[in-house]
Design a protein around this motif. Structure first.
Motif, PDB file in Angstrom:
ATOM      1  N   ALA A 324       0.833  -1.191   0.000  1.00 52.53           N
ATOM      2  CA  ALA A 324       0.000   0.000   0.000  1.00 52.53           C
ATOM      3  C   ALA A 324       0.868   1.241   0.000  1.00 52.53           C
ATOM      4  CB  ALA A 324      -0.925   0.005   1.223  1.00 52.53           C
ATOM      5  N   ALA A 326       1.332   4.660   1.883  1.00 53.51           N
ATOM      6  CA  ALA A 326       0.988   5.210   3.196  1.00 53.51           C
ATOM      7  C   ALA A 326       1.335   6.689   3.235  1.00 53.51           C
ATOM      8  CB  ALA A 326       1.739   4.465   4.293  1.00 53.51           C
ATOM      9  N   LEU A 382       3.250  -4.036   4.263  1.00 51.95           N
ATOM     10  CA  LEU A 382       2.650  -3.800   5.572  1.00 51.95           C
ATOM     11  C   LEU A 382       1.966  -5.055   6.083  1.00 51.95           C
ATOM     12  CD1 LEU A 382       0.865  -0.395   4.812  1.00 51.95           C
ATOM     13  CD2 LEU A 382       3.100  -0.680   5.887  1.00 51.95           C
ATOM     14  N   LEU A 420      -4.030   4.763   4.098  1.00 51.39           N
ATOM     15  CA  LEU A 420      -3.490   3.685   3.279  1.00 51.39           C
ATOM     16  C   LEU A 420      -4.277   3.610   1.984  1.00 51.39           C
ATOM     17  CD1 LEU A 420      -3.020   0.811   5.913  1.00 51.39           C
ATOM     18  CD2 LEU A 420      -1.352   2.503   5.155  1.00 51.39           C
ATOM     19  N   ARG A 422      -4.394   1.337  -1.540  1.00 50.49           N
ATOM     20  CA  ARG A 422      -3.885   0.133  -2.197  1.00 50.49           C
ATOM     21  C   ARG A 422      -4.780  -0.234  -3.369  1.00 50.49           C
ATOM     22  NH1 ARG A 422      -6.653  -2.051   2.353  1.00 50.49           N
ATOM     23  NH2 ARG A 422      -8.110  -3.708   1.781  1.00 50.49           N
TER      24      ARG A 422
END
Length: 519
Positions: A324, A326, A382, A420, A422
């Motif tokens: 992802a 961040a 993560l 986040l 993604r």
């Protein structure tokens, strides 16, 4: 011994260490594991071509591993590259309240003073001294002892004189961790932060004894980052074991621990699609206690192990391994985003056996280095985790439940400033139901028995089972969960086996039951 053969079930930390210990003393060791590689819970998941640690992520107690390598005439640093973390963990309660704990004790005290005032900084130093005394009192008399008992703890403390007895008084087995923390900290956020150490053992700070404050001392002694990920530790141990002649069978399902004339005689396993009988004078089962007790390895072995009651199970988890981008929060390697009501979180999990409505979220940012402060967008690896009840054998988590928990989790991170982003499909979800499939008969409990009540630690099974020739090791056996403790349990099992070998020609083992899945 009849054939000098030892079989080990499980190539996790306990199984690998036991294999090394025994092979170094000339025994012929064969390891069976139902997974495709070694490491057990210390495993990785592949997401978008990235390999992400999906199990234990914190490496502590370096000295335990130095002892293991030193005993083999090897150097830990030769096989595993470890970097000490300057910041142990970053903690957040909202977008403004943020606190780092440091490898340097005084630096942590200064940070706490700036965060909550001078009184709380003094309370932290007193708490740290108490945690150190608890650890000193228990290191040899409990952690490294084959069969610890309360009378034994008192006797060993008395042997150290007044200092030993003073340290023993600090373990406070009849006081809950939460009650002890209230004596050291007035700020509820600090009670929450240091109460989190109970979850390292899969327990609630409201139900576990203050004794578990020793976990804080363990972490303050150092946290290391493993180059290549935690799986590298298992790979290094496996490579050493192979050099010593240990044989490994992966994707191998052990169906039964066989017996002859009332003692262990080997294994029945499915290897490469074929049923194989392996004759051995001793077996070390590095599998969950309940897997043995519920006859997953046959009725003879089951009678040697006491089952873990459902109500005594430790925490499970709902996890997302993801890649992802961040932003908005300066992630460190280890980050904790606290719920607004900690007691309600544990009441949800242990009282109502449901996912917490307001969870504490752990994020391991595995591409973050010791001094990383990058808050810009970039794809990174993560592990996101929330605690959950160990009811995966009684409740199949639905897509809607998972989606609701994910939304709550992301909202919690957002409340603390972390966003986040993604791509679809860039995450793998693991629920208590999934953990139970990986480690049958556990309900998804990741730490064996919860450390609730003063007797819980003494109820963990020891290395010697009640079935002669069957030994048990791993995170649900004594001394408890975590990769370092699992390593100690592997050593204890190997030592018990060798001691019994020296005392009789046929490994006549006596004692209590045990085991923890590291497959």
């Amino acid at each position: 011994m009849r054939n000098n053969q030892v079989a080990i079930i499980g190539a996790g930390m306990a199984g690998l260490v036991a294999a090394l210990e025994l092979a170094s003393q000339g025994l012929q060791v064969t390891v069976y594991d139902r997974a495709s590689r070694s490491g057990g819970k210390m495993h990785q998941r592949k997401v978008n071509a990235a390999f992400i640690d999906a199990g234990p992520t914190v490496f502590t107690m370096r000295n335990i591993f130095e002892e293991i390598f030193d005993a083999l005439g090897e150097s830990l640093d030769t096989h595993i590259r470890l970097t000490p973390a300057d910041i142990l963990a970053r903690h957040a309660w909202n977008g403004h309240a943020r606190l780092d704990l440091y490898a340097n004790l005084q630096q942590s005290a200064d940070a706490i003073g700036n965060f909550a005032g001078a009184r709380e900084a003094r309370g932290f130093l007193e708490f740290s001294q108490r945690a150190a005394r608890i650890y000193r009192a228990l290191e040899t008399s409990f952690i490294r002892h084959q069969r610890p008992s309360m009378p034994g703890l008192v006797a060993q403390a008395a042997a150290r004189g007044i200092a030993g007895l003073r340290d023993l008084l600090q373990i406070s087995p009849f006081t809950s961790m939460q009650q002890a923390l209230q004596r050291h900290f007035r700020d509820p956020r600090l009670q929450q932060l240091f109460g989190r150490y109970a979850t390292y053992c899969g327990s609630s700070p409201y139900q576990c004894p203050a004794t578990l404050m020793l976990v804080a001392h363990v972490e303050q002694q150092g946290v290391w980052l493993v180059d290549g990920g935690m799986q590298r530790v298992a790979s290094a141990l496996e490579n050493l074991a192979r050099k010593l002649g240990v044989r490994f069978h992966f994707d191998a399902e052990v169906a039964e621990i066989t017996t002859t004339n009332g003692r262990t005689s080997g294994l029945l396993a499915v290897v490469d699609g074929q049923a194989v009988r392996f004759a051995a004078d001793a077996v070390i089962a590095c599998v969950d206690t309940n897997a043995v007790a519920r006859a997953l390895f046959g009725s003879a072995a089951a009678s040697s192990v006491r089952p873990t009651p459902v109500k005594a199970r430790s925490l499970s988890a709902l996890t997302w391994t993801m890649t992802a981008a961040a932003s908005g929060f300066p992630l460190q390697r280890h980050n904790v985003f606290f719920s607004r009501n900690y007691s309600a979180e544990f009441e949800d999990i242990f009282g109502h056996h449901r996912l917490p409505a307001d969870p504490t979220v752990y994020v391991c940012a595995q591409d973050r280095g010791v001094a990383a402060e990058d808050s810009g967008f970039r794809e990174e690896r993560l592990l996101v985790l929330v605690n959950a009840p160990a009811n995966g054998d009684m409740h199949e988590y639905s897509e809607s439940e998972i989606a609701a928990c994910e939304e709550t989790t992301l909202n919690q991170l957002s409340r603390c400033g972390l966003i986040l982003r993604r791509h679809p499909g860039a995450a793998t979800v693991t629920t208590p139901s999934d953990w139970n499939r990986l480690y049958p008969a556990t309900g998804g409990a990741l730490y064996g028995r919860a450390s609730h009540g003063w007797m819980a630690s003494f109820q963990r099974p020891h290395a010697r089972s009640r079935l002669p020739g069957l030994y048990l090791a791993g995170g649900s056996a004594h001394p408890g969960p975590g990769i370092a403790m699992a390593a100690v349990s592997g050593r204890l099992a190997a030592q018990a086996l060798m001691a019994d070998r020296c005392s009789t020609k046929s490994f006549h083992a006596m004692g209590m039951s045990g085991g923890m899945s590291t497959q």
